[in-house]
Every structure is written in structure tokens, then in C-alpha cells.
Design an enzyme around this catalytic site. Structure first.
Site, mmCIF file in Angstrom:
data_model
loop_
_atom_site.group_PDB
_atom_site.id
_atom_site.type_symbol
_atom_site.label_atom_id
_atom_site.label_comp_id
_atom_site.label_asym_id
_atom_site.label_seq_id
_atom_site.Cartn_x
_atom_site.Cartn_y
_atom_site.Cartn_z
ATOM 1 N N LYS A 216 45.315 35.411 39.528
ATOM 2 C CA LYS A 216 45.877 35.307 40.756
ATOM 3 C C LYS A 216 45.567 36.266 42.062
ATOM 4 O O LYS A 216 44.674 36.747 41.924
ATOM 5 C CB LYS A 216 47.689 35.577 40.187
ATOM 6 C CG LYS A 216 48.139 34.615 39.750
ATOM 7 C CD LYS A 216 49.996 35.378 39.065
ATOM 8 C CE LYS A 216 49.880 33.843 38.579
ATOM 9 N NZ LYS A 216 51.846 34.097 38.062
ATOM 10 N N ARG A 255 50.311 35.151 29.695
ATOM 11 C CA ARG A 255 50.328 34.618 30.211
ATOM 12 C C ARG A 255 48.242 34.349 30.855
ATOM 13 O O ARG A 255 48.543 34.657 32.051
ATOM 14 C CB ARG A 255 50.696 33.521 31.014
ATOM 15 C CG ARG A 255 50.585 31.695 31.788
ATOM 16 C CD ARG A 255 52.147 31.068 31.673
ATOM 17 N NE ARG A 255 51.297 29.906 32.817
ATOM 18 C CZ ARG A 255 50.805 28.922 33.514
ATOM 19 N NH1 ARG A 255 50.241 30.092 33.680
ATOM 20 N NH2 ARG A 255 50.917 28.232 34.004
#
Length: 294
Positions: A216, A255
Site C-alpha cells: 500500500k 491479506r
């Protein structure tokens, strides 16, 4: 009986993006055959479950049409579930939740926590699937305008708790609820780090916690300060560092796009704790998927 997979360690949820436009791997696995092969490869590397998504939620992107999302994900879920995989579906739509549950999914991972579709709770309750309630304040085109918090940890916890109560009232079983703080969704870089530092506050709600930081932007911003050029795929080492932090704190699952380094980080934490590295989930993955055609 709960549909949430359990293990004695932090588990790894491998990401299967069946999209042309996801921020990290959009287009890499955008057709059914490629997505299935990728999912099987992640399982062979040690993923405990797979999260199949047909709609990108990267910042600023417009929504994928419902029919297109269904076209992308249903055949992939059907094939992976038929191979014995535990399949989660990353969707904000009740229609996709229903269709993929019928195709074999056992977890619905709703990044909106039920806010994007008022029919979602009923759809999940009817399906009997486990349900991930993520913290969310708006769609990708607007979420960066909703980062105002006076106490990000406390407010995220409380807002998730409100969504959980509504999910319970709609008939979703408490044993089937997972919570996720929504790292990168309506959060600044500093707010993301604070949520990760204090992840135990979210665990205090009493539900399994899922953490998704893989590749991210906030990790990229830290790496950029090293003055080294990088792409989202170069953030896997940084992702593994966060995975180790989560494993040390007993978080239910992470995840991730990449699996092997994440499993390695978890194994190191287990060794430091004096715990054995193998368990029933590992045995299932190795025994089932290393023999497959991937």
C-alpha cells in the site's frame, strides 16, 4: 458452526485480483484461467485462503459495473472452491455476495462494512458465510476527504463496533464476524501507522482481526524516504515486516499479494515464541496443492 478458518498462528489470505486496474497487479491475472493459476500458486506457497476480487478500490478509481464484477469473479470462485480452496470474495455488492456464495465462497470481505449496499447484511446472513466488517467512510473517489479524526484508534474501533451491531441485528452470527481497520481507506499515513501500533485495541472487540497492508501507498511513502526507486511490487519486504508485527500480536490473518515472505515472517515469530512452525492448515495446503497443476 463458524465458517472462519482457525489456526494456531497468524494466517495468510492471498489476494487474487481479477481486474485490469488494481494498483499493484492490475491486468496480471484478469482472465479466469490466469486468475485460477495464480490462486493455486499462492496456495502452493502457503496461503491459507484466497481473497478473490473483481473491483479495484485504489484511490480515485470509479466503480466497476455490477455485471462486469460478476463476470470476473464467479467462474474464478467456482473453480478455486472446486479445487478445495477456502475462498473469500472482496465485494461491496449484495448481488456478488449471493452469487459467489452459491459458487462456493465461504467468506465475504466487504470493504465498506455494509455501508455501500443496504442489502449486504441480509445477503450474508442468508448465505451463512463469514463476514469481514472493514472500517470505511466513502468510495475511492472521495475517501481521502474523510480523514478527520480526533482519536483515530478509538473512532475506528467505535465505528466498526457500530457496523458489527447492525450485522448481528441482521442475523449474521457473532462467530462468523471478522473485523478490519481499513488501512489506507480514509486514513492518512500517520493514522495508518497509529492503527497498526495499537492493533490490540481492535482485538479488544472480541472478533478475529484481518489486516491488509500489502504494497500500500503508506509503505511506499516510507520507502521513498530511503531515496531508493521502487514500485508497489517492491514493497513486499516492508509488508513482511508488518506481518511479523501482526504475528507477534496474535492477529488472525494478513491479506497479501505475496505469500512466501509473509509465511517466513510468521514462522520466525513462531520460532522466537518456541512454537512449532507447522499446523493443520499448513498440512492441508501442502498435501492438496503441491500436487496440483499450477
Amino acid at each position: 458452526m463458524s465458517r472462519i478458518p482457525r489456526a494456531t498462528r497468524t494466517q495468510v489470505m492471498g489476494i487474487v485480483n481479477v481486474t485490469p486496474d488494481s494498483f499493484s497487479d492490475g491486468g496480471d491475472h484478469s482472465d479466469t484461467a490466469s486468475a485460477v493459476r495464480h490462486g493455486l500458486a499462492l496456495l502452493a506457497e502457503g496461503a491459507d485462503m484466497l481473497d478473490v476480487g473483481g473491483e479495484s478500490t485504489r484511490p480515485g478509481i470509479e466503480r466497476t459495473p455490477e455485471a462486469e464484477e460478476l463476470r470476473r469473479v464467479v467462474p474464478v470462485v467456482e473453480e478455486l472452491a472446486a479445487r478445495g480452496a477456502i475462498v473469500s470474495v472482496d465485494t461491496m455488492r449484495a448481488s456478488v455476495a449471493r452469487a459467489t456464495a452459491a459458487a462456493g465462497a465461504t467468506i465475504i470481505n466487504d470493504v465498506s462494512g455494509g455501508l455501500a449496499d443496504p442489502q449486504m447484511y441480509a445477503a450474508v446472513a442468508e448465505s451463512g458465510c463469514a463476514y469481514v466488517v472493514m472500517h470505511w467512510r466513502g468510495h475511492s473517489t472521495e475517501m481521502d476527504r474523510h480523514t478527520g479524526y480526533t482519536d483515530v484508534v478509538g473512532q475506528v474501533r467505535d465505528e466498526i463496533a457500530e457496523r458489527v451491531e447492525l450485522a448481528l441485528a441482521a442475523g449474521i452470527a457473532a462467530d462468523d464476524i471478522i473485523v478490519d481497520p481499513g488501512i489506507g481507506f480514509a486514513k492518512t499515513r500517520e493514522q495508518d501507522w497509529e492503527l497498526l501500533r495499537q492493533v490490540g485495541v481492535l482485538s479488544g472487540l472480541g472478533y478475529p482481526v484481518l489486516i491488509g497492508v500489502s504494497r500500500k501507498r503508506f509503505l511506499g511513502e516510507v520507502l521513498a524516504e530511503t531515496r531508493l526507486a521502487h514500485t508497489p511490487k517492491d514493497r513486499d519486504f516492508a509488508t513482511a515486516a508488518v506481518t511479523g508485527w501482526m504475528a507477534e500480536r496474535g492477529i488472525w490473518a494478513v491479506r497479501t499479494h505475496e505469500v512466501r515472505a509473509q509465511r517466513d515472517a510468521i514462522a520466525v515469530v513462531q520460532a522466537l515464541r518456541g512454537e512449532g512452525p507447522r499446523d493443520e492448515v499448513t498440512d492441508r495446503v501442502v498435501g492438496t496443492f503441491l500436487e496440483g497443476d499450477h
